[in-house]
Design an enzyme around this catalytic site. Structure first.
Site, PDB file in Angstrom:
ATOM      1  N   ARG A 136       7.143 -24.004 -76.208  1.00  0.00           N
ATOM      2  CA  ARG A 136       8.612 -24.005 -76.188  1.00  0.00           C
ATOM      3  C   ARG A 136       9.214 -22.607 -76.305  1.00  0.00           C
ATOM      4  O   ARG A 136      10.403 -22.421 -76.077  1.00  0.00           O
ATOM      5  CB  ARG A 136       9.141 -24.885 -77.324  1.00  0.00           C
ATOM      6  CG  ARG A 136       8.620 -26.320 -77.268  1.00  0.00           C
ATOM      7  CD  ARG A 136       9.289 -27.168 -78.324  1.00  0.00           C
ATOM      8  NE  ARG A 136       8.607 -28.438 -78.494  1.00  0.00           N
ATOM      9  CZ  ARG A 136       9.003 -29.400 -79.316  1.00  0.00           C
ATOM     10  NH1 ARG A 136      10.086 -29.220 -80.055  1.00  0.00           N
ATOM     11  NH2 ARG A 136       8.327 -30.528 -79.416  1.00  0.00           N
ATOM     12  N   LYS A 195      28.757 -24.231-108.311  1.00  0.00           N
ATOM     13  CA  LYS A 195      28.586 -24.530-106.885  1.00  0.00           C
ATOM     14  C   LYS A 195      28.740 -26.025-106.640  1.00  0.00           C
ATOM     15  O   LYS A 195      27.959 -26.840-107.137  1.00  0.00           O
ATOM     16  CB  LYS A 195      27.212 -24.043-106.404  1.00  0.00           C
ATOM     17  CG  LYS A 195      26.991 -24.196-104.915  1.00  0.00           C
ATOM     18  CD  LYS A 195      25.705 -23.523-104.459  1.00  0.00           C
ATOM     19  CE  LYS A 195      25.831 -22.015-104.479  1.00  0.00           C
ATOM     20  NZ  LYS A 195      24.663 -21.354-103.829  1.00  0.00           N
ATOM     21  N   PRO A 226       7.691 -25.169 -88.660  1.00  0.00           N
ATOM     22  CA  PRO A 226       6.789 -24.930 -89.785  1.00  0.00           C
ATOM     23  C   PRO A 226       7.516 -24.356 -90.994  1.00  0.00           C
ATOM     24  O   PRO A 226       8.369 -23.479 -90.864  1.00  0.00           O
ATOM     25  CB  PRO A 226       5.791 -23.926 -89.215  1.00  0.00           C
ATOM     26  CG  PRO A 226       5.808 -24.173 -87.747  1.00  0.00           C
ATOM     27  CD  PRO A 226       7.231 -24.539 -87.423  1.00  0.00           C
ATOM     28  N   GLU A 227       7.179 -24.872 -92.158  1.00  0.00           N
ATOM     29  CA  GLU A 227       7.733 -24.374 -93.400  1.00  0.00           C
ATOM     30  C   GLU A 227       6.677 -23.522 -94.101  1.00  0.00           C
ATOM     31  O   GLU A 227       5.615 -23.244 -93.539  1.00  0.00           O
ATOM     32  CB  GLU A 227       8.207 -25.543 -94.264  1.00  0.00           C
ATOM     33  CG  GLU A 227       9.297 -26.371 -93.583  1.00  0.00           C
ATOM     34  CD  GLU A 227       9.813 -27.511 -94.447  1.00  0.00           C
ATOM     35  OE1 GLU A 227       9.666 -27.453 -95.682  1.00  0.00           O
ATOM     36  OE2 GLU A 227      10.375 -28.474 -93.883  1.00  0.00           O
ATOM     37  N   ARG A 240      21.053 -32.155 -90.631  1.00  0.00           N
ATOM     38  CA  ARG A 240      19.630 -32.435 -90.800  1.00  0.00           C
ATOM     39  C   ARG A 240      19.429 -33.798 -91.442  1.00  0.00           C
ATOM     40  O   ARG A 240      20.244 -34.264 -92.228  1.00  0.00           O
ATOM     41  CB  ARG A 240      18.971 -31.366 -91.675  1.00  0.00           C
ATOM     42  CG  ARG A 240      19.082 -29.970 -91.112  1.00  0.00           C
ATOM     43  CD  ARG A 240      18.285 -28.996 -91.941  1.00  0.00           C
ATOM     44  NE  ARG A 240      18.452 -27.627 -91.487  1.00  0.00           N
ATOM     45  CZ  ARG A 240      17.756 -26.601 -91.952  1.00  0.00           C
ATOM     46  NH1 ARG A 240      16.837 -26.805 -92.882  1.00  0.00           N
ATOM     47  NH2 ARG A 240      17.958 -25.384 -91.504  1.00  0.00           N
ATOM     48  N   LYS A 281       8.812 -18.005 -94.287  1.00  0.00           N
ATOM     49  CA  LYS A 281       8.194 -18.727 -93.178  1.00  0.00           C
ATOM     50  C   LYS A 281       7.638 -17.777 -92.108  1.00  0.00           C
ATOM     51  O   LYS A 281       7.388 -18.184 -90.974  1.00  0.00           O
ATOM     52  CB  LYS A 281       9.217 -19.673 -92.545  1.00  0.00           C
ATOM     53  CG  LYS A 281       9.825 -20.664 -93.536  1.00  0.00           C
ATOM     54  CD  LYS A 281      10.921 -21.498 -92.899  1.00  0.00           C
ATOM     55  CE  LYS A 281      11.615 -22.383 -93.924  1.00  0.00           C
ATOM     56  NZ  LYS A 281      12.701 -23.202 -93.326  1.00  0.00           N
TER      57      LYS A 281
END
Length: 297
Positions: free
Chosen positions: A127, A170, A2-3, A287, A58
């Site tokens: 989980r 960056k 979940p974000e 990701r 979060k």
């Protein structure tokens, strides 16, 4: 996992039922989740009044009347449900009669209202990747979960000037830079992909490319900042995204996934008007990244 929008949705779902109620008993059906539960967790919370529910990044925060907050992270499969002895008297609209699998009910909040009416809020996590902790609110920034977190993509703290300051010099790819919680707190993989698509920016663009020689944001960074704020606001309004195990406090699913323009749409046509490209998937920092190489440059 979940974000921010998913956790905000859960917070809003639980708040009408939990705020203003007293925690008469915290029932722990195991001693750990991803990490061990706090020492004397049940004893330290017994009898405390829940003054508010809040959120940071979060993390769901259950704020007690002694200045302590219970920190809850949902992990991959954590969810809450609400049960009342008298369902017609259930405050708010959030209710799920039964868990999908009650053997995974690990933490139960036994609550009483002003009239003594009992209510249970149950944390279920098959989980066990979620965790709970306790933190004094005045020292929250010292806690490992919150130390160094950047501003959130809601409110007025996030703007293009701030991102220009963080991105100056960056060389890191733009998507990787945006996932750094010290840059923006609560922003995750799904919504970064969606925001980059809306801003027509490649996830591989070096972050510094959006900052001019004077250290000011270029127009593309202004667009990206607005895209981030918009996509998060829309996701919260839609109730988050129902991927894998995310579920709202009323047992229903979020529906922002029906608005995905690139995420999890590999091989499908790009939705940018006039673009003939196809959504592709690549891996960045371990990701999946979904993007349209034709209109995201």
């Amino acid at each position: 996992m979940p974000e921010l929008p998913e956790v905000e949705t859960v917070k809003r779902g639980l708040a009408p039922s939990m705020e203003g109620r007293r925690l008469t008993r915290l029932e722990l059906r195991r001693t750990d989740l991803r990490f061990p539960l706090p020492v004397d967790f049940a004893a330290r919370t017994q009898g405390r009044l829940i003054v508010s529910l809040s959120r940071r990044a979060k993390y769901l925060l259950i704020d007690l009347d002694d200045g302590v907050s219970i920190v809850s992270h949902l992990g991959m499969s954590g969810s809450y449900r609400i049960e009342a002895a008298n369902e017609t008297g259930l405050p708010g609209q959030f209710h799920m009669a039964r868990s999908r699998d009650e053997k995974h009910d690990h933490v139960i909040f036994h609550l009483s209202g002003p009239e003594g009416d009992p209510l249970r809020v149950i944390y279920n996590d098959p989980r066990r990747f979620g965790f709970m902790d306790m933190v004094e609110r005045r020292h929250m920034d010292r806690h490992a979960a919150f130390a160094g977190l950047g501003p959130e993509p809601v409110g007025n703290a996030l703007d293009a000037d701030y991102l220009a300051f963080r991105f100056k010099g960056k060389a890191q790819p733009l998507k990787t830079a945006l996932l750094d919680q010290k840059v923006i707190a609560g922003l995750g993989n799904i919504y970064v992909c969606e925001a980059l698509w809306r801003a027509h920016l490649s996830p591989e663009t070096p972050a510094r490319a959006l900052v001019n020689a004077e250290g000011k944001p270029v127009a593309a960074l202004e667009d990206l900042t607005q895209a981030i704020r918009t996509v998060i606001a829309e996701a919260i309004e839609a109730g988050g995204s129902s991927l894998r195990d995310h579920i709202q406090a009323d047992g229903s699913l979020g529906y922002f996934q029906h608005s995905f323009n690139v995420y999890d749409r590999e091989g499908e046509a790009c939705r940018t008007p006039g673009c003939t490209g196809t959504v592709e998937r690549m891996t960045q920092a371990g990701r999946s990244t979904f993007h349209c190489p034709q209109c995201q440059r």
